[in-house]
Design an enzyme around this catalytic site. Sequence first.
Site, mmCIF file in Angstrom:
data_model
loop_
_atom_site.group_PDB
_atom_site.id
_atom_site.type_symbol
_atom_site.label_atom_id
_atom_site.label_comp_id
_atom_site.label_asym_id
_atom_site.label_seq_id
_atom_site.Cartn_x
_atom_site.Cartn_y
_atom_site.Cartn_z
ATOM 1 N N GLU A 148 0.460 4.889 0.702
ATOM 2 C CA GLU A 148 -0.457 6.076 1.160
ATOM 3 C C GLU A 148 0.020 7.872 0.872
ATOM 4 O O GLU A 148 0.942 7.741 0.235
ATOM 5 C CB GLU A 148 -0.360 6.092 2.779
ATOM 6 N N ASN A 164 0.686 -1.164 0.175
ATOM 7 C CA ASN A 164 0.030 0.013 0.102
ATOM 8 C C ASN A 164 0.992 1.237 -0.101
ATOM 9 O O ASN A 164 2.073 1.149 0.613
ATOM 10 C CB ASN A 164 -1.046 0.176 1.163
ATOM 11 N N GLU A 223 -3.026 -4.536 -3.237
ATOM 12 C CA GLU A 223 -3.779 -5.117 -4.330
ATOM 13 C C GLU A 223 -3.687 -4.621 -5.581
ATOM 14 O O GLU A 223 -3.429 -5.114 -6.537
ATOM 15 C CB GLU A 223 -5.042 -5.785 -3.839
ATOM 16 N N CYS A 272 -10.811 -3.138 -4.349
ATOM 17 C CA CYS A 272 -9.865 -4.209 -4.897
ATOM 18 C C CYS A 272 -10.283 -5.473 -5.382
ATOM 19 O O CYS A 272 -9.964 -5.838 -6.258
ATOM 20 C CB CYS A 272 -8.789 -4.429 -3.729
HETATM 21 N N1 THU Z 1 -5.331 -1.489 2.451
HETATM 22 C C1 THU Z 1 -4.721 -2.406 1.722
HETATM 23 O O1 THU Z 1 -3.783 -1.867 0.911
HETATM 24 N N2 THU Z 1 -5.603 -3.319 0.942
HETATM 25 C C2 THU Z 1 -6.872 -3.436 1.562
HETATM 26 O O2 THU Z 1 -7.335 -4.418 1.102
HETATM 27 C C3 THU Z 1 -7.399 -2.707 2.731
HETATM 28 C C4 THU Z 1 -6.747 -1.700 3.059
HETATM 29 C C5 THU Z 1 -4.586 -0.186 3.069
HETATM 30 C C6 THU Z 1 -5.076 1.032 2.754
HETATM 31 C C7 THU Z 1 -4.416 2.069 3.715
HETATM 32 O O3 THU Z 1 -3.084 2.407 3.370
HETATM 33 C C8 THU Z 1 -4.523 1.177 4.896
HETATM 34 O O4 THU Z 1 -4.524 -0.259 4.582
HETATM 35 C C9 THU Z 1 -5.584 1.328 6.104
HETATM 36 O O5 THU Z 1 -6.724 1.340 5.463
#
Ligand code: THU
Length: 163
Positions: free
Chosen positions: A64, A62, A75, A113
């Site tokens: 941010e 992820n 994903e 996702c």
């Molecule tokens: N996040 C993901 O990377 N995948 C998911 O399926 C759910 C959430 C990340 C997004 C954000 O950076 C952090 O988790 C908290 O929501």
Amino acid sequence: MQKKEYQFSFDVYESIQDLTEADAKLLSKAREVTEMAYAPYSHFKVSAVALMNNDEMVNGTNQENASYPVTICAERVLLSAVSSIFPNEAIDTIAISYNSKNSAVPISPCGVCRQALAEYEERTHQPIRLILSGMQGEVFIIKNATDLLPLSFKSSSLKNSTK
Ligand code: THU
């Protein structure tokens, strides 16, 4: 009126030790890769590692942003990478893990996702297996990512719309 039923089942393993060697290797890699996440705001580091049909592994984490909605989930970072590095190559399995304060329970992909995974399956005509687990504890294995998104909106849905 008729009733239609949707059934869903998945496998639950007590720990990584109960997996096949190949699945354990992919999940270990996903657990390792959580460290590459850029998650300074949520401190919730997610990874998604794909085992491609061509035996290559591709990582996603992820990413941010101070403008929170700009954040991209692991994903979808993974699917963009896969699609750019190996266009149209099918994905056999994706292991998804995360590292947070407590990460002993599997997480599953968010709704956005799920939509992206479903389209990748449709595009490559192959189901994607999912291995879900935190840094320890239970492991869920789902045979087909699209099972997580019943009655999904797909490319064929566009053909049924009125102009
Ligand atoms: N996040 C993901 O990377 N995948 C998911 O399926 C759910 C959430 C990340 C997004 C954000 O950076 C952090 O988790 C908290 O929501």
